[in-house]
Design an enzyme around this catalytic site. Structure first.
Site, PDB file in Angstrom:
ATOM      1  CE  LYS A 134      -1.671   1.574   4.072  1.00 56.74           C
ATOM      2  NZ  LYS A 134      -1.556   3.008   4.385  1.00 56.74           N
ATOM      3  CG  ASN A 135       2.529   2.662   3.524  1.00 57.39           C
ATOM      4  OD1 ASN A 135       1.411   3.167   3.383  1.00 57.39           O
ATOM      5  ND2 ASN A 135       2.976   2.224   4.696  1.00 57.39           N
TER       6      ASN A 135
ATOM      7  NE  ARG B 180       0.081  13.031   7.678  1.00 61.85           N
ATOM      8  CZ  ARG B 180      -0.345  14.167   8.221  1.00 61.85           C
ATOM      9  NH1 ARG B 180      -1.601  14.365   8.496  1.00 61.85           N
ATOM     10  NH2 ARG B 180       0.516  15.122   8.502  1.00 61.85           N
TER      11      ARG B 180
ATOM     12  CB  CYS C 147      -3.178   6.454  11.883  1.00 63.06           C
ATOM     13  SG  CYS C 147      -3.755   5.031  10.943  1.00 63.06           S
TER      14      CYS C 147
ATOM     15  NE  ARG D 118       0.659  11.184  10.848  1.00 66.10           N
ATOM     16  CZ  ARG D 118       0.306  10.074  10.190  1.00 66.10           C
ATOM     17  NH1 ARG D 118      -0.871   9.540  10.384  1.00 66.10           N
ATOM     18  NH2 ARG D 118       1.142   9.513   9.338  1.00 66.10           N
ATOM     19  N   PRO D 119       3.309  16.994  11.864  1.00 65.80           N
ATOM     20  CG  PRO D 119       5.470  17.530  12.562  1.00 65.80           C
ATOM     21  CD  PRO D 119       4.342  16.576  12.824  1.00 65.80           C
ATOM     22  CB  ILE D 120       2.943  19.145   6.539  1.00 65.95           C
ATOM     23  CG1 ILE D 120       2.226  20.488   6.716  1.00 65.95           C
ATOM     24  CG2 ILE D 120       1.975  18.000   6.766  1.00 65.95           C
ATOM     25  CD1 ILE D 120       1.361  20.832   5.528  1.00 65.95           C
ATOM     26  CG  ASP D 121       8.220  20.960   9.928  1.00 68.95           C
ATOM     27  OD1 ASP D 121       7.521  19.993  10.268  1.00 68.95           O
ATOM     28  OD2 ASP D 121       9.449  21.002  10.123  1.00 68.95           O
ATOM     29  CD  GLN D 122      11.791  19.210   7.874  1.00 66.77           C
ATOM     30  OE1 GLN D 122      12.749  19.193   7.112  1.00 66.77           O
ATOM     31  NE2 GLN D 122      11.680  20.111   8.842  1.00 66.77           N
TER      32      GLN D 122
ATOM     33  CG  ASP E 278       3.493   1.542   9.346  1.00 72.57           C
ATOM     34  OD1 ASP E 278       3.097   2.375  10.168  1.00 72.57           O
ATOM     35  OD2 ASP E 278       3.473   1.738   8.111  1.00 72.57           O
TER      36      ASP E 278
ATOM     37  NE  ARG F 290      -6.570   4.446   6.449  1.00 68.80           N
ATOM     38  CZ  ARG F 290      -5.593   5.108   7.069  1.00 68.80           C
ATOM     39  NH1 ARG F 290      -5.693   5.368   8.339  1.00 68.80           N
ATOM     40  NH2 ARG F 290      -4.538   5.511   6.413  1.00 68.80           N
TER      41      ARG F 290
HETATM   42  C1  UD1 Z   1       5.608   7.333   8.801  1.00 72.22           C
HETATM   43  C2  UD1 Z   1       6.690   6.291   8.824  1.00 72.22           C
HETATM   44  C3  UD1 Z   1       6.335   5.281   7.773  1.00 72.22           C
HETATM   45  C4  UD1 Z   1       4.935   4.743   8.080  1.00 72.22           C
HETATM   46  C5  UD1 Z   1       3.903   5.854   8.269  1.00 72.22           C
HETATM   47  C6  UD1 Z   1       2.568   5.384   8.784  1.00 72.22           C
HETATM   48  C7  UD1 Z   1       9.092   6.558   9.187  1.00 72.22           C
HETATM   49  C8  UD1 Z   1      10.278   7.407   8.938  1.00 72.22           C
HETATM   50  N1  UD1 Z   1       7.965   6.948   8.593  1.00 72.22           N
HETATM   51  O1  UD1 Z   1       5.553   7.867   7.479  1.00 72.22           O
HETATM   52  O2  UD1 Z   1       7.273   4.230   7.751  1.00 72.22           O
HETATM   53  O3  UD1 Z   1       4.508   3.903   7.043  1.00 72.22           O
HETATM   54  O4  UD1 Z   1       4.392   6.789   9.198  1.00 72.22           O
HETATM   55  O5  UD1 Z   1       2.650   4.777   9.982  1.00 72.22           O
HETATM   56  O6  UD1 Z   1       9.168   5.555   9.845  1.00 72.22           O
HETATM   57  N2  UD1 Z   1       7.923  15.034  10.520  1.00 72.22           N
HETATM   58  C9  UD1 Z   1       8.187  16.358  10.781  1.00 72.22           C
HETATM   59  N3  UD1 Z   1       7.894  17.270   9.798  1.00 72.22           N
HETATM   60  C10 UD1 Z   1       7.361  16.909   8.593  1.00 72.22           C
HETATM   61  C11 UD1 Z   1       7.126  15.543   8.348  1.00 72.22           C
HETATM   62  C12 UD1 Z   1       7.401  14.633   9.335  1.00 72.22           C
HETATM   63  O7  UD1 Z   1       8.664  16.730  11.858  1.00 72.22           O
HETATM   64  O8  UD1 Z   1       7.129  17.777   7.746  1.00 72.22           O
HETATM   65  C13 UD1 Z   1       8.238  14.023  11.564  1.00 72.22           C
HETATM   66  C14 UD1 Z   1       6.985  13.339  12.078  1.00 72.22           C
HETATM   67  O9  UD1 Z   1       6.390  14.038  13.129  1.00 72.22           O
HETATM   68  C15 UD1 Z   1       7.542  11.988  12.510  1.00 72.22           C
HETATM   69  C16 UD1 Z   1       8.695  11.733  11.531  1.00 72.22           C
HETATM   70  O10 UD1 Z   1       9.006  12.997  10.975  1.00 72.22           O
HETATM   71  O11 UD1 Z   1       8.066  12.098  13.803  1.00 72.22           O
HETATM   72  C17 UD1 Z   1       8.384  10.769  10.425  1.00 72.22           C
HETATM   73  O12 UD1 Z   1       7.236  11.218   9.716  1.00 72.22           O
HETATM   74  P1  UD1 Z   1       6.968  10.794   8.217  1.00 72.22           P
HETATM   75  O13 UD1 Z   1       7.951   9.765   7.793  1.00 72.22           O
HETATM   76  O14 UD1 Z   1       6.791  12.000   7.377  1.00 72.22           O
HETATM   77  O15 UD1 Z   1       5.537  10.149   8.305  1.00 72.22           O
HETATM   78  P2  UD1 Z   1       4.885   9.284   7.215  1.00 72.22           P
HETATM   79  O16 UD1 Z   1       5.293   9.664   5.858  1.00 72.22           O
HETATM   80  O17 UD1 Z   1       3.424   9.256   7.554  1.00 72.22           O
END
Ligand code: UD1
Length: 423
Positions: free
Chosen positions: A22-23, A93, A117, A122-126, A308, A400
């Site tokens: 899926k991912n 997401r 979930c 769950r920030p999106i700053d990056q 996961d 899902r």
């Molecule tokens: C993450 C998991 C992924 C898993 C998914 C759902 C990791 C690295 N990623 O992916 O394996 O399939 O959850 O469970 O294991 N973050 C920031 N700023 C941002 C984006 C992320 O600070 O803009 C932080 C998040 O808070 C978190 C970390 O980075 O602590 C990893 O997040 P990210 O990998 O982006 O999340 P997913 O892509 O959902």
């Protein structure tokens, strides 16, 4: 309302075939918007997140037709700015991958803030940072992520502050058609990133280094459709490996990439489970009476133990002898499922980002909830090993991400059914 009903303590024997990941499929489906063309995608899992994404593509004007094992998608002529209802994009997401895809193809994106979930903030700053680094204005406005590259996107040097799968995907999507070259440092190394890069390269992109922490992209505007086979789902495979270990028996889990399973395999072996690995399978063997050893495990980005799989391995440690420590290194709050395991009799104390599990407490079936996708898998695993009947509600969250979990487990001897209850 549908629920899953499990009568535990039945060892499992047989074979489970693993579906497409899926991912990996989600970013690839959104990448078809970036590329624009005709695609022939094989091995898409039949799970609601994928069906929702196909629905989003159709709302944008793409055609998506199932043809046997493949899905034919045509994104040549789409209306990139067709309004997508917020309640649709909030269901998962991955809808934020549309931002990178639209921005990369049209220089402009407007997408509702995504859901997914609940693991705490769950920030999106990056994500915003990478769009800005490539020359776009990007921000969140009135519940939407908006990005606009007035002068087009230009390749640049992106250095992520944290390892983020989502931001790495969006950076690849936005940079693939940008003018000039991009270097992404501190990139995520997950197999789904490698899959996205190889899909885009088959479409004519120039991406190297995927699977390492430095990805290089030479921008290419001239992209085209392709045929692509989605790689096997390592989290689905890991879930069945742990389920087989929990229930006991002998289960062959086929159509896997063993390399992707190394961290999970290592923990199962450490617990005393026999794992026989072949070219594309893992065979799990455990006598249900055989004791399991305690472990310490921490979920971290790939190639470490996956976040996961953290809930599922925690469910298994409830059977181990002694105290196990299950730590979460990616999310602030990914232990909401623990309360459900405790309803079944587990002895778990959550301190900060660590679950301290006193293994060996007798677990009994009762009514529990799937609090999120993998938390739902954890209660299924606990129920397979528990005495009596467990009734799990909120199973839409499990659906899902698991393609026919009830059918696959019942085919290897689990007493598991989906039952409709009046609302
Ligand atoms: C993450 C998991 C992924 C898993 C998914 C759902 C990791 C690295 N990623 O992916 O394996 O399939 O959850 O469970 O294991 N973050 C920031 N700023 C941002 C984006 C992320 O600070 O803009 C932080 C998040 O808070 C978190 C970390 O980075 O602590 C990893 O997040 P990210 O990998 O982006 O999340 P997913 O892509 O959902």
């Amino acid at each position: 309302m549908e629920k899953i009903v499990i009568c535990g303590k039945k060892p499992l024997y047989g074979t489970i075939d693993i579906a497409g990941m899926k991912n990996a499929a989600l970013p690839i489906l959104f990448a078809t918007v970036l590329v624009g063309g005709k695609f022939y995608i094989e091995n898409l899992p039949d799970v609601s997140d994928i069906n929702l994404t196909l629905d989003i593509l159709k709302r944008l004007g793409a055609t998506c037709v199932h043809n046997g094992d493949a899905t034919e998608i045509d994104t040549t002529e789409i209306d990139p700015y067709a309004e997508l209802p917020l309640d649709v994009v909030k269901k998962m997401r991955a809808s934020y991958y549309l931002v990178g895809a639209q921005l990369g193809r049209y220089g402009k994106a407007h997408v509702g803030y995504p859901g997914g979930c609940d693991f705490g903030t769950r920030p999106i700053d990056q994500h915003l940072k990478c769009f800005r680094t490539l020359g776009a204005d990007a921000d969140v406005n009135g519940g939407y992520i908006e990005a606009y590259a007035k002068e087009g996107l230009y390749g640049n040097h992106i250095f992520f502050d944290v390892v983020s799968v989502g931001a790495t995907v969006n950076a690849i999507l936005a940079a693939t058609r940008a003018e000039g070259s991009t270097i992404i440092e501190n990139a995520a190394r997950e197999p789904h990133i490698v899959a996205l890069a190889s899909f885009l390269n088959m479409c004519g992109a120039h991406i190297t280094g995927a699977g390492t922490d430095t990805i290089k992209i030479r921008g290419e505007k001239d992209l085209h459709g392709c045929s692509y086979d989605i790689i096997p789902d390592m989290i689905e495979a890991g879930t069945y490996m742990v389920a087989a270990a929990a229930a006991g028996g002998r289960v062959m889990i086929r159509n896997i990439i063993p390399k992707h399973m190394e961290s999970v395999t290592a923990k199962l072996v450490e617990m005393g489970v026999t794992v026989n690995i072949g070219d594309d399978y893992a065979e799990i063997v455990r006598d249900p009476a055989q004791p399991l050893s305690r472990i310490m495990v921490k979920a971290v980005p790939y190639p470490g133990f996956p976040t996961d799989m953290q809930p599922q391995i925690c469910a298994l440690t409830c059977q181990a002898e002694g105290t196990s420590y299950v730590s979460e290194g990616v999310w602030d709050n990914r232990f909401r499922y623990v309360e459900e395991l405790m309803r079944m009799g587990a002895h778990i104390l959550v301190e900060g980002k660590t679950a301290i599990v006193e293994g060996g407490a007798p677990m009994k079936g009762t009514q529990v909830s799937a609090v999120d996708l993998r938390g739902g898998a954890a209660v299924i695993i606990a129920a397979l090993a528990a005495e009596g009947i467990t009734v799990i509600d909120n199973i839409v969250l499990i659906e899902r991400g698991y393609d026919d979990i009830v059918g696959k487990l019942s085919a290897v001897g689990a007493d598991i059914r989906k039952v409709s209850f009046p609302d």
